[in-house]
Write a protein that holds these residues in place. Sequence first.
Motif, PDB file in Angstrom:
ATOM      1  N   LYS A  57       0.993  -1.299  -0.029  1.00  0.00           N
ATOM      2  CA  LYS A  57      -0.041   0.126   0.109  1.00  0.00           C
ATOM      3  C   LYS A  57       0.906   1.403   0.045  1.00  0.00           C
ATOM      4  CE  LYS A  57      -2.038   1.722   3.641  1.00  0.00           C
ATOM      5  NZ  LYS A  57      -2.844   1.868   4.755  1.00  0.00           N
ATOM      6  N   GLU A  58       0.383   2.389  -0.631  1.00  0.00           N
ATOM      7  CA  GLU A  58       0.820   3.619  -0.365  1.00  0.00           C
ATOM      8  C   GLU A  58       0.149   4.455   0.632  1.00  0.00           C
ATOM      9  OE1 GLU A  58       2.722   7.027  -3.313  1.00  0.00           O
ATOM     10  OE2 GLU A  58       1.385   5.519  -4.287  1.00  0.00           O
ATOM     11  N   LEU A  59       0.949   5.000   1.427  1.00  0.00           N
ATOM     12  CA  LEU A  59       0.357   5.832   2.670  1.00  0.00           C
ATOM     13  C   LEU A  59      -0.159   6.821   1.995  1.00  0.00           C
ATOM     14  CD1 LEU A  59       1.749   3.944   4.162  1.00  0.00           C
ATOM     15  CD2 LEU A  59       2.462   5.628   5.912  1.00  0.00           C
ATOM     16  N   GLY A  60      -1.592   7.517   2.499  1.00  0.00           N
ATOM     17  CA  GLY A  60      -2.098   8.709   2.188  1.00  0.00           C
ATOM     18  C   GLY A  60      -1.528   9.726   2.991  1.00  0.00           C
ATOM     19  N   PRO A  61      -1.866  10.993   2.782  1.00  0.00           N
ATOM     20  CA  PRO A  61      -0.967  12.268   3.429  1.00  0.00           C
ATOM     21  C   PRO A  61      -1.600  12.249   4.857  1.00  0.00           C
ATOM     22  CG  PRO A  61      -3.049  12.909   2.125  1.00  0.00           C
ATOM     23  CD  PRO A  61      -2.877  11.474   1.709  1.00  0.00           C
ATOM     24  N   GLY A  62      -0.420  12.282   5.650  1.00  0.00           N
ATOM     25  CA  GLY A  62      -0.707  12.141   7.106  1.00  0.00           C
ATOM     26  C   GLY A  62      -1.085  11.049   7.967  1.00  0.00           C
ATOM     27  N   GLU A  63      -1.085   9.781   6.877  1.00  0.00           N
ATOM     28  CA  GLU A  63      -1.356   8.584   7.404  1.00  0.00           C
ATOM     29  C   GLU A  63      -0.347   8.068   8.278  1.00  0.00           C
ATOM     30  OE1 GLU A  63      -3.072   4.253   6.069  1.00  0.00           O
ATOM     31  OE2 GLU A  63      -2.528   5.590   4.414  1.00  0.00           O
ATOM     32  N   ILE A  64      -0.459   7.338   9.267  1.00  0.00           N
ATOM     33  CA  ILE A  64       0.312   6.618  10.345  1.00  0.00           C
ATOM     34  C   ILE A  64       0.069   5.146  10.011  1.00  0.00           C
ATOM     35  CG2 ILE A  64       1.287   6.530  12.563  1.00  0.00           C
ATOM     36  CD1 ILE A  64       0.323   9.335  12.953  1.00  0.00           C
ATOM     37  N   VAL A  65       0.980   4.253   9.995  1.00  0.00           N
ATOM     38  CA  VAL A  65       0.696   2.869  10.028  1.00  0.00           C
ATOM     39  C   VAL A  65       1.583   2.417  10.944  1.00  0.00           C
ATOM     40  CG1 VAL A  65      -0.093   2.442   7.847  1.00  0.00           C
ATOM     41  CG2 VAL A  65       2.319   2.171   8.264  1.00  0.00           C
ATOM     42  N   PHE A  66       1.359   1.270  11.586  1.00  0.00           N
ATOM     43  CA  PHE A  66       2.419   0.410  12.452  1.00  0.00           C
ATOM     44  C   PHE A  66       2.434  -0.910  11.999  1.00  0.00           C
ATOM     45  CE2 PHE A  66       2.938  -2.661  16.197  1.00  0.00           C
ATOM     46  CZ  PHE A  66       3.922  -2.177  16.778  1.00  0.00           C
ATOM     47  N   PHE A  67       3.795  -1.474  11.770  1.00  0.00           N
ATOM     48  CA  PHE A  67       3.855  -2.618  11.180  1.00  0.00           C
ATOM     49  C   PHE A  67       4.927  -3.642  11.955  1.00  0.00           C
ATOM     50  CE2 PHE A  67       6.777   0.114   8.641  1.00  0.00           C
ATOM     51  CZ  PHE A  67       7.649  -0.816   8.435  1.00  0.00           C
TER      52      PHE A  67
END
Length: 467
Positions: free
Chosen positions: A205-215
Amino acid sequence: MGGFFAVASKESCVMDLFFGTDYHSHLGTRRGGMAVFGEKGFSRAIHNIQNAPFRTKFERDVDEMEGNMGVGCISDFEPQPLLVNSHLGSFAISTVGRMNNPDELVKECYKSGHTHFLEMSGGVINPTEIVAAMINQKSSITEGLKYVQEKVDGSMTIILVTPQGIYAARDKLGRTPVIIGKKEDAFCASFESFAYLNLGYQDYKELGPGEIVFFTADSCETVSEPGKEMKICSFLWVYYGYPTSCYEGVNVEKMRYECGRLLAKRDNVEPDSVAGVPDSGIAHAIGYSNESSIPFTRPFIKYTPTWPRSFMPTSQAQRNLIARMKLIPVHDLIKDKKLLMIDDSIVRGTQLRETTEFLYQSGAKEVHIRPACPPILYGCKYLNFSRSSSEMDLITRRIIKEREGEVTEEKLQEYADPDSTCYKEMVEEIRKQLNFTTLRYHRLDDMIKAIGISPCKLCTYCFNGKE
């Protein structure tokens, strides 16, 4: 600029981290760093990469590092990743972006409690350290990352490695990309989408603006949803991005072909051949050649074994020298020829003027210049686009000041309009000063069309001052 690569794996992450980070070497010129977390905690290495590539500087570190999670980065300025121990636990942190209000943010941190910062040379505080201190003002890492995005004037993409997993936070308006890759037993986060393909990862996936992921090695979850507004840097496609990368689904090399094609459609000169100023101008030149049926040639070849990047040194004089040293002429393709050259941009104009003189001295009859983007009128406020300390370093600004005396926003907007008299006279003055036979810039509307995503999602500030 700067680049990053992060990995969470069930096996050792070190080799993936090493090669994934190395694939970002075109984005920075001063510092490289790697931090890895394993059974013995965090280990880290940072090296100066001004005079030797990332790979050769870190080969020994790779043999000594152990761990299944880590982050690597390439930086134009500050050393990183940083290792931090706080009330939120231990973590490694790396950032890409630009902070325009560091003094304000430092004061904010001081107000919230006792803290201190380590100064780099020149008394400057490392922006990545300021980001870490701001994160630590909050009760969780996610809240801290959101707080940074609210407070930083500029842009800030953050990778943060904890013993539990990795946080990747794209900057608030998505000015730079963050792409997640996945393979069996591992996830990665990368600035450049191509960096993980040869390592066995697939696009996730490509993160959206301001998106935060934890992996982790097992999963990737969004912990803060993306915002609706995006302003990704249009110059990524024109110059900074590697040809095999894609941003927002648009491939860099394909965009550059389209860019050159649209340049050719508006042109009326009849040169003997078209060429790109290596390396970023080549794809634009191929697109121009394909559309115009004018032969594509390479009248000079870039000597890459020892001069891979012309902007390595900190001084402009050294950069100009290296730019000249690494271009080797092919006299049979230059002598008595009418040449059309496509460069990605004209910033100061110094190097392109020397390249043009070099072509004339090698026997060129005419040298027509076609920059692949519009005139740069504003210094970038959002990314470390260049080392210019003043907008007066821009050749456009110098000429406008000579013409107008006082440079106002109203006047700048006139000069940004490609159909205005001011614009045409500015371009003619640049042509004279740099000794081109003809000069025609890419129009902003054509450049946006070549990228092919909604104009409202693109940052074009350096061309028209529009945020």
